[in-house]
Design an enzyme around this catalytic site. Structure first.
Site, PDB file in Angstrom:
ATOM      1  N   GLU A  47      -1.315   6.078  14.281  1.00 53.97           N
ATOM      2  CA  GLU A  47      -1.033   7.335  13.571  1.00 53.97           C
ATOM      3  C   GLU A  47      -1.144   8.526  14.525  1.00 53.97           C
ATOM      4  O   GLU A  47      -0.266   9.394  14.563  1.00 53.97           O
ATOM      5  CB  GLU A  47      -2.073   7.553  12.462  1.00 53.97           C
ATOM      6  CG  GLU A  47      -1.662   7.067  11.111  1.00 53.97           C
ATOM      7  CD  GLU A  47      -2.748   7.358  10.069  1.00 53.97           C
ATOM      8  OE1 GLU A  47      -3.560   8.287  10.235  1.00 53.97           O
ATOM      9  OE2 GLU A  47      -2.771   6.623   9.061  1.00 53.97           O
ATOM     10  N   HIS A  89      -9.668   2.076  -0.213  1.00 48.08           N
ATOM     11  CA  HIS A  89      -8.219   1.846  -0.296  1.00 48.08           C
ATOM     12  C   HIS A  89      -7.864   1.319  -1.678  1.00 48.08           C
ATOM     13  O   HIS A  89      -8.116   0.164  -1.999  1.00 48.08           O
ATOM     14  CB  HIS A  89      -7.803   0.851   0.776  1.00 48.08           C
ATOM     15  CG  HIS A  89      -6.314   0.790   0.998  1.00 48.08           C
ATOM     16  ND1 HIS A  89      -5.401   1.126   0.019  1.00 48.08           N
ATOM     17  CD2 HIS A  89      -5.591   0.430   2.081  1.00 48.08           C
ATOM     18  CE1 HIS A  89      -4.174   0.972   0.501  1.00 48.08           C
ATOM     19  NE2 HIS A  89      -4.266   0.554   1.749  1.00 48.08           N
ATOM     20  N   PHE A 141       0.989  -3.278   3.914  1.00 51.76           N
ATOM     21  CA  PHE A 141       1.256  -4.679   4.242  1.00 51.76           C
ATOM     22  C   PHE A 141       2.715  -4.943   3.918  1.00 51.76           C
ATOM     23  O   PHE A 141       3.204  -4.523   2.878  1.00 51.76           O
ATOM     24  CB  PHE A 141       0.404  -5.602   3.365  1.00 51.76           C
ATOM     25  CG  PHE A 141      -0.997  -5.772   3.853  1.00 51.76           C
ATOM     26  CD1 PHE A 141      -1.443  -5.131   4.988  1.00 51.76           C
ATOM     27  CD2 PHE A 141      -1.872  -6.607   3.185  1.00 51.76           C
ATOM     28  CE1 PHE A 141      -2.745  -5.306   5.445  1.00 51.76           C
ATOM     29  CE2 PHE A 141      -3.173  -6.792   3.631  1.00 51.76           C
ATOM     30  CZ  PHE A 141      -3.604  -6.134   4.750  1.00 51.76           C
ATOM     31  N   LYS A 155      -9.075   8.167   1.930  1.00 52.72           N
ATOM     32  CA  LYS A 155      -9.687   6.829   1.869  1.00 52.72           C
ATOM     33  C   LYS A 155     -11.103   6.830   2.433  1.00 52.72           C
ATOM     34  O   LYS A 155     -11.877   5.924   2.157  1.00 52.72           O
ATOM     35  CB  LYS A 155      -8.815   5.814   2.613  1.00 52.72           C
ATOM     36  CG  LYS A 155      -7.477   5.535   1.916  1.00 52.72           C
ATOM     37  CD  LYS A 155      -6.698   4.413   2.607  1.00 52.72           C
ATOM     38  CE  LYS A 155      -5.330   4.185   1.971  1.00 52.72           C
ATOM     39  NZ  LYS A 155      -4.311   5.169   2.413  1.00 52.72           N
ATOM     40  N   HIS A 185      -2.468   8.267   5.920  1.00 50.50           N
ATOM     41  CA  HIS A 185      -2.763   6.928   5.402  1.00 50.50           C
ATOM     42  C   HIS A 185      -4.211   6.574   5.717  1.00 50.50           C
ATOM     43  O   HIS A 185      -4.913   6.004   4.898  1.00 50.50           O
ATOM     44  CB  HIS A 185      -1.793   5.923   6.038  1.00 50.50           C
ATOM     45  CG  HIS A 185      -2.030   4.507   5.626  1.00 50.50           C
ATOM     46  ND1 HIS A 185      -1.922   4.100   4.318  1.00 50.50           N
ATOM     47  CD2 HIS A 185      -2.380   3.409   6.337  1.00 50.50           C
ATOM     48  CE1 HIS A 185      -2.192   2.791   4.243  1.00 50.50           C
ATOM     49  NE2 HIS A 185      -2.478   2.358   5.454  1.00 50.50           N
ATOM     50  N   CYS A 221       0.812  -1.219   0.000  1.00 49.43           N
ATOM     51  CA  CYS A 221       0.000   0.000   0.000  1.00 49.43           C
ATOM     52  C   CYS A 221       0.841   1.263   0.000  1.00 49.43           C
ATOM     53  O   CYS A 221       0.293   2.361  -0.087  1.00 49.43           O
ATOM     54  CB  CYS A 221      -0.946  -0.016   1.187  1.00 49.43           C
ATOM     55  SG  CYS A 221      -1.605  -1.654   1.501  1.00 49.43           S
TER      56      CYS A 221
END
Lengths: 425, 414
Positions: free
Chosen positions: A327, A353, A412, A348, A316, A176
């Site tokens: 975060e 995503h 990931f 997102k 993110h 990602c």
């Protein structure tokens, strides 16, 4: 030890295909209006899966976006999305079919992709094995597959071929973070003199039975099937996983003097690319976001700015319960009191995503924020999570002065990457 | 070219999983003797397949390199990577506990992902339903699994990347590591490629596309031969420890070679095998040579791509001719991977390791199977037997489907 160069890199073209809009203008208006692109899955029969929603692009017409008839027939969807995004970016930069041979020799293509040919790979495999029940080889006649199947560098190669670009080209597949990494590596390539211009971004389209179930089975996806537009809700207490989406984003990066010389419109200057690795777990961050803290500290140091100078973060923000806690902890640890001042929004929340495209689409949003001086919202903020108590630009867009902005991605496999963009006077 | 401060970058350790040898000792022993690793495929039935030989790694014991729990959650590609990394770290005498974790990373190329693992899971999904699929499918399958698992196992918190660029992926990995260390983004990078693409599905698609040879002749991978009819695919891994020069010197590391130049270009001719035009490949060669300040007189040999398709071979010969002119007659060239088969993302790394060992042992490893060298190519091809080597530089070339050309220049010692 720190790298020094006189070559600076600016963003002069944006091309995007997202579930809530195709093309910079439609996409940006949808983002400002807080419009979600999440809907019931139509690309395959998802009725047996716990997650039946995704961010699909409803009316992608490759021909209308400048793909050749051959490209429309012989390439898979993620490669087509990539070419379309590249076409839009070059158009936006007023450079479509306008580069000389010498200029094309010094222009390259770096793309990010996480999932590549999963959708087509799965459907052909099912056809060849009669649904997985027969050994391969029994059915081999009259099979058809695209030129891009199993060719996971297809997006970069196809864009290079379409526009006859002979500079460096590759695909980066860091999950990602791939889109941000492709942009960061392209930035470095121009800085270091390996190219004068780069098309850089990411693409992915893997809304298939397997593409959804690999994440479903991990419990990573939202199951808010009855209410798709409210399913992706980063930072909100009701978040229950990310929403899979497809999309592509491509930016034209250009050596600053060349852009100035041709009088190009400059969205922003790219001033730093920083990347690290969690070394912790394939799918999770430590709760205190320690690797993200290190990343943010290094990003600020490399851009030579303080937290007080940071005006916006495009995060993110994947709508995954532990991610947004980590975060938020990292922002507080690195920015101190400033963390409460800096507005943060998660794209997102509106488009889901988009995997390898996410970092690129978020970089595009960040560039538009700097140009328009408006912050798109994080939508679906309804019930505050006490562990997420910063300014997430809840639900409504708002005007704000933004000179310096940061966007970061985590993937990931544990790769984290950050880009810092700066307004050009 | 920009003027900038640039750090020197060297290779200090090697690890090999190849069809003709596991570990650098066995690999070099076989390679310098011209001993091939292409054999009939053992791991699955090939009765219905157009291709029945490959460069398969047959004597690989997973449990020697990966504990059972992790082995079940990862694909064969990652097992190969772990084996090669273990050897490379030990060969470099690198003690990671003494390194700053944020200054150490990994750049591991791969093209096909953990496809064997994924296909098992897709069968489970389609025959037994969604819940029959392993929870580890995504993390075993995606190309990023290799750097992800490596960073966890070895505690690497620095720069990690996964280039995917068909047959030049492995050279791209070395190129990215070279740039990242030179500009100061890392001090040590575990760098190379791994590939475990030998499965019936991939072979069926590739043979139908005409991208590899068909049949069961283990000697049919013959680049630059007038009968050339495609490559034979292979699996494996090659890993180099790539390190900043001062860092290596201070810890007293053995330096195999320095990375001195990298050039990458694209033919932009579509999703096709390497083109019959050599113009942009030649440009990549020139970029690498200019950056490394070398001329043809410095070059011990050029390690070629050797796609073994007449048009691609012609393009490669043309690139060499336009780069080297009349010097080409004297310049030794070789395709040592004719002994291994083409292991895609691992290939560029294995070619580099071959060159490092060649420089160490002063021998150019041979190209095998090329019995009828096409004379119009004008190549001084090292065939069948190793040849003595005296110059300090090797140029490593690679070309991929989709048009990428990559050339790395390495110089012995530092």
């Amino acid at each position: 030890m720190s790298f020094t160069t006189s070559r600076r890199v600016v963003i002069t073209g944006l091309g995007v295909l997202a579930p809530n809009g195709i093309g910079k203008e439609a996409f940006w208006q949808a983002c400002l209006a807080g419009r979600s692109g999440i809907r019931q899955i139509s690309r395959f029969d998802a009725s047996t899966l716990p997650t039946r929603i995704a961010g699909e692009i409803p009316d992608f017409n490759p021909e209308a976006l400048g793909l050749t008839p051959e490209e429309c027939i012989h390439l898979d969807r993620s490669t087509q999305l990539a070419i379309a995004a590249a076409n839009l970016a070059l158009q936006d930069a007023h450079l479509i079919n306008a580069l000389t041979e010498e200029e094309r020799d010094r222009t390259g293509v770096f793309m990010g992709a996480a999932m590549a040919s999963i959708e087509e790979g799965e459907s052909l495999w099912v056809q060849l094995t009669n649904g997985g029940t027969q050994p391969l080889g029994a059915i081999t006649e009259d099979i058809w597959f695209s030129d891009s199947l199993f060719l996971n560098n297809a997006s970069a190669a196809a864009i290079a071929a379409h526009h006859q670009l002979h500079g460096p080209s590759t695909v980066i597949s860091t999950g990602c973070s791939a889109g941000a990494d492709a942009i960061g590596q392209a930035f470095w390539a121009i800085q270091e003199g390996q190219a004068e211009r780069m098309l850089a971004g990411g693409t992915d389209s893997s809304i298939s039975y397997t593409g959804i179930n690999v994440f479903s089975i991990m419990g990573a996806l939202s199951t808010r099937n009855e209410d798709p537009q409210r399913a992706s809700r980063p930072y909100d207490a009701g978040r229950d996983g990310f929403v899979m989406a497809e999309g592509a984003g491509v930016l034209l990066l250009e050596e600053r003097n060349l852009a100035l010389a041709r009088g190009a419109h400059i969205y922003a200057e790219l001033v730093s690319f920083t990347s690290n690795s969690n070394a912790y777990h394939m799918t999770a961050l430590p709760a205190d976001g320690a690797p993200l803290q290190q990343l943010l500290r290094r990003a600020l140091a490399e851009a030579d700015i303080t937290p007080a100078q940071l005006d916006y973060i495009n995060s993110h923000g994947s709508s995954t319960p532990p991610n947004e806690v980590a975060e938020t902890m990292a922002y507080k640890a690195v920015f101190g009191e400033q963390a409460y001042r800096i507005p943060i929004s998660a794209t997102k929340s509106m488009i889901g995503h988009t995997q390898g495209a996410a970092g690129a689409i978020e970089a595009i949003v960040t560039a538009l924020v700097i140009q328009e001086q408006v912050l798109p919202p994080t939508i679906n903020q309804e019930l505050a999570d006490p562990q997420c108590d910063l300014d997430y630009v809840a639900n409504e867009a708002r005007r704000s002065a933004v000179n310096i902005a940061l966007t970061h991605s985590s993937g990931f496999g544990g790769v984290n990457s950050a880009l810092i963009l700066k307004r050009v006077d | 070219m920009a003027h900038h401060s640039r750090r020197r970058v060297v290779i200090t350790g090697l690890g090999v999983v190849a069809p003709n040898g596991l570990g650098k000792g066995a690999f070099w022993h076989a390679t310098q003797a011209g001993r091939p690793g292409i054999r009939p495929i053992q791991r699955f039935p090939t009765d219905n397949l157009p291709l029945r030989v490959a460069g398969e790694v047959n004597d690989f014991a997973v449990e020697d390199f990966v504990d059972r729990k992790l082995a079940n959650r990862t694909d064969r590609m990652t097992h190969f990577a772990f084996a090669a990394i273990q050897e490379a770290l030990s060969d470099a005498r690198l003690v990671l506990a003494q390194e700053h974790p944020q200054r150490v990373g990994a750049v591991i190329a791969n093209t096909q992902g953990g496809i064997e693992y994924a296909l098992h899971q897709i069968v489970a999904l389609h025959t037994r339903g969604p819940r029959a699929m392993s929870v580890y499918t995504a993390i075993a399958w995606l190309q990023v699994a290799n750097v992800g698992q490596t960073s966890i196992r070895f505690g690497l918190q620095g720069y990690c990347k996964t280039p995917v660029n068909d047959a030049v992926s492995g050279l791209d990995a070395l190129g990215l590591a070279f740039r990242a260390i030179a500009r100061g983004a890392a001090d040590v990078l575990i760098t190379g490629g791994c590939e475990a693409l030998l499965n019936p599905y991939t072979l069926l698609v590739w043979t139908k596309r005409g991208h590899c040879a068909v049949g069961d002749d283990p000697r049919m991978y013959r680049p630059f031969d007038r009968r050339a009819a495609g490559l034979v695919p292979a699996e494996g891994a090659g890993i180099c420890i790539v390190e900043e020069y001062e860092h290596a010197r201070q810890r007293g590391a053995h330096i195999y070679a320095e990375l001195i130049g990298y050039g990458q270009t694209n033919d932009a001719h579509g999703l096709l095998p390497p083109s019959s035009q050599g113009k942009y490949y030649s440009r990549a060669m020139c970029l690498a040579m200019q950056e490394g300040s070398i001329t043809s007189k410095d070059i011990a040999y050029v390690s070629l791509d050797g796609r073994a398709l007449p048009s691609s071979d012609r393009g490669e010969a043309e690139a060499l001719r336009s780069t080297f002119g009349t010097d080409l007659e004297q310049l030794p060239v070789s395709v040592p991977r004719t002994m291994l088969g083409h292991s895609h993302a691992a290939a560029g790394a294995l070619d580099t390791i071959t060159a490092l060992l060649a420089l160490q042992h002063n021998l150019i490893p041979p190209t095998i199977n090329c019995e009828e060298l096409e004379p119009s190519y004008g190549l001084n091809l090292v065939r069948d037997e190793a040849r003595p080597l005296s110059q300090p530089v090797v140029l490593l070339g690679g070309r991929g489907v989709g048009g990428a050309n990559a050339v790395m220049a390495i110089r012995k010692g530092a």
